[in-house]
Design a protein around this motif. Structure first.
Motif, short mmCIF file in Angstrom:
data_model
loop_
_atom_site.label_atom_id
_atom_site.label_comp_id
_atom_site.label_asym_id
_atom_site.label_seq_id
_atom_site.Cartn_x
_atom_site.Cartn_y
_atom_site.Cartn_z
N ARG A 32 -12.62 -13.94 3.75
CA ARG A 32 -11.46 -13.05 3.90
C ARG A 32 -11.75 -11.81 3.05
NH1 ARG A 32 -7.31 -15.14 6.62
NH2 ARG A 32 -5.79 -13.72 5.68
N PHE A 39 -11.56 -7.74 1.91
CA PHE A 39 -10.77 -6.52 1.75
C PHE A 39 -11.74 -5.34 1.73
CE2 PHE A 39 -7.73 -4.03 -1.28
CZ PHE A 39 -7.27 -3.28 -0.21
N TRP A 44 -12.75 -12.56 8.39
CA TRP A 44 -11.52 -11.82 8.68
C TRP A 44 -11.44 -10.65 7.70
CZ3 TRP A 44 -7.38 -10.55 5.59
CH2 TRP A 44 -6.25 -10.02 6.24
N LEU A 96 -9.39 -7.18 6.10
CA LEU A 96 -8.26 -6.30 5.85
C LEU A 96 -8.85 -4.96 5.42
CD1 LEU A 96 -5.15 -5.85 5.48
CD2 LEU A 96 -5.50 -6.46 3.07
N ARG A 116 -8.27 -0.86 4.53
CA ARG A 116 -7.27 0.14 4.15
C ARG A 116 -7.87 1.54 4.34
NH1 ARG A 116 -4.87 -0.77 -1.48
NH2 ARG A 116 -6.87 0.03 -2.24
N LEU A 156 -9.63 -8.05 12.54
CA LEU A 156 -9.36 -6.95 11.62
C LEU A 156 -7.89 -6.58 11.62
CD1 LEU A 156 -10.36 -4.47 9.86
CD2 LEU A 156 -10.51 -3.22 12.03
N ASP A 157 -7.31 -6.51 10.43
CA ASP A 157 -5.99 -5.93 10.23
C ASP A 157 -6.18 -4.66 9.41
OD1 ASP A 157 -4.84 -7.97 11.59
OD2 ASP A 157 -3.84 -8.88 9.86
N VAL A 210 -4.36 -1.62 7.04
CA VAL A 210 -3.24 -1.10 6.26
C VAL A 210 -3.44 0.41 6.14
CG1 VAL A 210 -2.10 -1.08 4.01
CG2 VAL A 210 -2.96 -3.23 4.95
N HIS A 256 -2.84 -11.78 1.04
CA HIS A 256 -3.73 -11.95 2.19
C HIS A 256 -4.87 -12.93 1.90
CE1 HIS A 256 -1.73 -8.16 3.41
NE2 HIS A 256 -2.03 -8.54 4.63
N ILE A 277 -7.37 -12.84 -0.08
CA ILE A 277 -8.67 -12.18 -0.11
C ILE A 277 -9.62 -12.93 -1.04
CG2 ILE A 277 -9.87 -10.06 -0.78
CD1 ILE A 277 -8.20 -9.83 1.81
#
Length: 248
Positions: free
Chosen positions: A128, A130, A148, A150, A152, A165-166, A168, A186, A188
Motif C-alpha cells: 500500500r 503513498f 495499491w 494513493l 497526491r 490507484l486513488d 488525493v 489508508h 500505507i
C-alpha cells in the motif's frame, strides 16, 4: 534591476514578493504544467522558452540583468538551459539554495536514482503505497499491479497510471498530524517521494508510523560559472541589491 525569476515553487513566490517590494522589475517564469498555479507578485509568463536559444533571445531582448533559478530541484532541464544561456551571454545566474533532506534516527530510507528504480524497490517493502512524486511521475509505477497506490497531486494525473490507484487532490503545506492521519487511515506501508527539500511533514509522520521511505535522489545540478552564485532567499535579495549599486 530587471530580474528573470524561474519559479513555480514557494521559495520563488516568496522571493518575487521581496524583490517587487524592493522596486525591482521581476518577471516570474512558470512552466505551465498546472492549470491554476499560485501566481507571484510582479509580471508572470507561462510556458517554455524554446530551448537554450529561445532563452538567450529572451534574456537579450528583455535586457535581463540577472537570472534567478528558484525552480524545483528536479527541474533539471530548465536549470541546465539557464546555466548554458547565462554563460553564453555573461548574465549573472543566482541559484536559490534548497538543501535536501537528511535522514534522522528512526528513519528507514531506501535511496534510489530514479522513479524506475523506485518502482523496482517497492514490491519488497510494501503493498500500500503513498506516492508524492507529482502527477507526471505516476506512469513509472503503472506496471505494479500487485500494489495499491494513493497518489497526491495538485491536479489529476493525465498519463498512464496503476490499475489500483486513488488520487488525493491537494496542495501543501501539510502538517505532521494531517500526514499521520492520511497514512494511517489508508494503511500505507511505504512512502515514495523525491528529495526536494523544504517542509518534511510526511517524512516525520512516516518516521513516527515506522513506514519505510523510498527516496529518489536529485539529478546533478549544472556546474557553476564565474558569474554564478548559490544562496538562500534573503541572500539573493541582498546580492541583487548589491549588484544594483554597481549596475551602470
Amino acid at each position: 534591476m530587471r530580474v528573470l525569476l524561474l519559479g513555480g515553487t514557494a521559495d520563488a513566490r516568496r522571493l518575487a514578493g521581496l524583490l517587487v517590494h524592493e522596486g525591482h522589475h521581476v518577471v516570474s517564469s512558470l512552466a505551465g504544467r498546472t492549470r491554476e498555479p499560485l501566481l507571484p507578485a510582479g509580471e508572470v509568463r507561462i510556458g517554455g522558452f524554446g530551448g537554450v536559444e529561445g532563452l538567450i533571445a529572451y534574456l537579450r531582448g528583455e535586457r535581463i540583468d540577472v537570472l534567478v533559478d528558484a525552480t524545483h530541484p528536479f527541474a533539471a532541464t530548465m536549470s541546465e538551459h539557464a546555466a548554458v544561456a547565462c554563460a553564453g551571454l555573461g548574465v549573472p545566474r543566482m541559484v536559490v539554495d534548497r538543501p535536501g533532506w537528511t535522514a534522522s534516527p528512526g528513519d528507514v530510507w531506501h535511496r534510489v536514482a530514479s522513479l524506475g528504480e523506485a518502482a523496482a524497490v517497492i514490491p519488497r517493502l510494501g503493498r500500500r503505497v503513498f506516492l508524492t512524486t507529482g502527477r507526471q511521475g505516476i506512469a513509472a509505477f503503472a506496471e505494479l499491479d500487485e500494489c495499491w497506490f494513493l497518489a497526491r497531486s495538485v491536479e489529476p494525473p493525465d498519463a498512464v497510471a496503476p490499475k489500483r490507484l486513488d488520487v488525493v487532490l491537494d496542495r501543501g503545506p501539510f502538517t505532521v498530524d494531517g500526514e499521520r492521519r492520511l497514512m494511517a487511515g489508508h494503511r500505507i506501508d511505504v512512502l515514495v517521494t523525491k528529495d526536494s527539500g523544504g517542509p518534511d511533514a510526511k517524512l516525520v509522520a512516516a518516521r513516527e508510523l515506522g513506514i519505510p521511505v523510498v527516496m529518489v535522489n536529485r539529478p546533478p545540478a549544472p556546474p557553476l560559472g564565474p558569474l554564478d552564485r548559490v544562496a538562500g532567499v534573503h541572500a539573493v535579495t541582498r546580492a541583487i541589491a548589491e549588484a544594483e549599486t554597481r549596475h551602470p
